[in-house]
Design an enzyme around this catalytic site. Structure first.
Site, PDB file in Angstrom:
ATOM      1  N   GLY A  75      22.342 -15.066 -49.704  1.00 49.72           N
ATOM      2  CA  GLY A  75      21.298 -14.227 -49.144  1.00 49.72           C
ATOM      3  C   GLY A  75      20.196 -15.036 -48.493  1.00 49.72           C
ATOM      4  N   THR A  76      19.870 -16.169 -49.069  1.00 49.82           N
ATOM      5  CA  THR A  76      18.812 -17.015 -48.504  1.00 49.82           C
ATOM      6  C   THR A  76      19.172 -17.481 -47.101  1.00 49.82           C
ATOM      7  OG1 THR A  76      17.954 -17.767 -50.642  1.00 49.82           O
ATOM      8  CG2 THR A  76      17.616 -19.221 -48.755  1.00 49.82           C
ATOM      9  N   ASN A  99      12.928  -7.549 -56.266  1.00 41.29           N
ATOM     10  CA  ASN A  99      13.646  -8.278 -57.305  1.00 41.29           C
ATOM     11  C   ASN A  99      12.845  -8.462 -58.584  1.00 41.29           C
ATOM     12  OD1 ASN A  99      12.180 -10.038 -55.381  1.00 41.29           O
ATOM     13  ND2 ASN A  99      12.697 -11.647 -56.852  1.00 41.29           N
ATOM     14  N   SER A 152      24.361 -10.584 -50.876  1.00 41.94           N
ATOM     15  CA  SER A 152      24.796 -11.802 -51.559  1.00 41.94           C
ATOM     16  C   SER A 152      25.836 -11.441 -52.607  1.00 41.94           C
ATOM     17  CB  SER A 152      23.600 -12.505 -52.213  1.00 41.94           C
ATOM     18  OG  SER A 152      23.991 -13.731 -52.801  1.00 41.94           O
ATOM     19  N   HIS A 194      27.177 -12.853 -55.269  1.00 44.95           N
ATOM     20  CA  HIS A 194      27.041 -13.079 -56.711  1.00 44.95           C
ATOM     21  C   HIS A 194      26.097 -12.079 -57.377  1.00 44.95           C
ATOM     22  CE1 HIS A 194      23.030 -15.150 -57.244  1.00 44.95           C
ATOM     23  NE2 HIS A 194      23.150 -15.244 -55.937  1.00 44.95           N
ATOM     24  N   THR A 196      33.105 -24.234 -41.610  1.00 44.07           N
ATOM     25  CA  THR A 196      34.386 -23.681 -42.030  1.00 44.07           C
ATOM     26  C   THR A 196      34.186 -22.531 -43.013  1.00 44.07           C
ATOM     27  OG1 THR A 196      35.466 -25.828 -41.752  1.00 44.07           O
ATOM     28  CG2 THR A 196      36.589 -24.215 -43.149  1.00 44.07           C
ATOM     29  N   CYS A 201      14.300 -17.380 -58.980  1.00 42.89           N
ATOM     30  CA  CYS A 201      14.009 -18.463 -58.043  1.00 42.89           C
ATOM     31  C   CYS A 201      12.691 -19.160 -58.350  1.00 42.89           C
ATOM     32  CB  CYS A 201      13.984 -17.924 -56.610  1.00 42.89           C
ATOM     33  SG  CYS A 201      15.568 -17.300 -56.048  1.00 42.89           S
TER      34      CYS A 201
END
Length: 383
Positions: A69-70, A149, A199, A201, A237, A326
């Site tokens: 997400g970042t 969050n 994101s 996870h 990749t 975070c």
């Protein structure tokens, strides 16, 4: 063990992990390679993109894969700044955005961009009228989160979309990292939303995979230059096993999502009702469905710093967090609570419980039993 820190990260679904393992073993080629192994990997990558697009109700060409997400937030903000700098250098975000949005905008300020912050009310919800008042002829981007969050406050995405419908040249970005499986996401994509970041996870997918929805025709400069992957928009990749595993996790998370969200909300409301019975506890999360997501509770115990509470629960094999994973190790105060008008000394006590459909009422009861013990213990220490 009781795991109440699902907003920090979730355990990967068994089916998602199995998919990751099988894909890693069977598809060894680089999807950019010309040989058969590369072609097989490329076809699988395209299939994963199609699956994600179908689940979100958009076109495959509107889905781009990132690392998290970042990265997605950085790409939208910096990519918009690069693309639209000739037309303006003014950006609007709210006062409660995630650091991956706020810190990115601080970098742009050093390059001559101007950032305005829309205020929030006592429930941590963006003031749409105040945001509208910040719009200027040189505004190029509005960026807001969908679910906070720290407190779980649910933001008025549709209301902001209605305002921005009158400003078609302004990009609108929604950070929906905390939203998947908790509140409807696909309904925004038919509205005035240009970008949405997700994101994996956070919804039981693998770490290291993010999703960016980018509305067809929206201009955005690439953030990563190199080999031209992702239709020349995001070089590097592609993580094919992670992407296929993410598609599987997204499908599982969106299956019966309304039922699962209501079940989680029942656990949340039970916790909030019990916590409110303690005189020295302040609950900063609203119970109303329209005002908050079903899975996050923010509260504080008077006189006890958040990190002390986190470690006290950890000793009982219960895992919660301070208000943001975070920022927790940096011992930063909750920017959201401060913006809501909470006093600094009270914000320092805040902790976060973040639930998931895998949690149970038995775990809630065990948590409350331990909390009652800690409440009495801290009361004695504080005299």
């Amino acid at each position: 063990m009781i795991y109440f820190d699902n907003s920090a990260t979730t355990a990967i679904h068994k089916e998602s992990l199995d998919t990751y393992m099988k894909t890693s073993q069977r598809f060894v080629g680089n999807p950019s390679s010309l040989h058969r192994l590369g072609e097989n990997a490329h076809r699988l990558l395209s299939k994963g993109r199609e699956q994600v697009a179908e689940l979100l109700g958009v076109e495959p060409a509107e889905i781009f894969f990132t690392s998290c997400g970042t990265e997605g937030n950085n790409w939208v903000i910096k990519g918009t700044a690069i693309e639209k700098a000739p037309f303006g250098k003014h950006i609007i975000l709210s006062s409660i955005e995630h650091p991956s949005v706020g810190k990115t905008c601080e970098q742009l300020e050093q390059l001559g961009f101007e950032v305005s912050h829309a205020p929030v009310d006592a429930n941590g919800i963006i003031d749409v009228d105040a945001l509208k008042g910040l719009l200027r002829p040189d505004t190029i981007l509005v960026s807001t989160m969908a679910v906070n969050n720290e407190t779980g406050s649910r933001q008025p995405i549709l209301g902001i979309s209605q305002v921005l419908a009158e400003y078609p040249t302004i990009h609108y970005h929604v950070d929906a990292v905390q939203a998947v499986g908790k509140i409807p996401v696909a309904e925004w994509l038919t509205e005035r939303v240009d970008f949405v970041t997700l994101s994996a996870h956070k919804f039981h997918g693998p770490r290291g995979v993010g999703i960016l929805y980018r509305k067809h025709g929206t201009k955005l400069a690439p953030l990563l230059a190199g080999g031209g992957q992702e239709n020349n928009q995001r070089s590097g990749t592609e993580n094919v096993p992670g992407i296929i595993s993410t598609a599987k996790a997204l499908r599982i998370s969106l299956t019966d999502d309304v039922y699962k969200a209501e079940r989680v909300r029942h656990l949340k409301n039970s916790l909030i009702d019990a916590l409110k019975e303690f005189p020295k506890v302040s609950v900063y999360t609203n119970e109303e469905t329209e005002l908050s997501a079903p899975h996050i509770i923010c509260f504080g115990l008077q006189g006890i710093r958040g990190e002390v509470m986190v470690h006290a629960f950890e000793e009982k094999d219960i895992y919660i967090s301070t208000t943001s994973a975070c920022s927790s190790k940096k011992k930063m105060n909750s920017s959201t609570l401060i913006s809501m008008g909470v006093a600094k000394k009270d914000a320092e006590t805040a902790v976060r419980i973040s639930l998931d459909e895998t949690n149970t009422m038995t775990e809630v009861e065990q948590f409350l039993t331990v909390f009652n013990q800690l409440y009495k213990k801290f009361a004695k220490l504080n005299g």
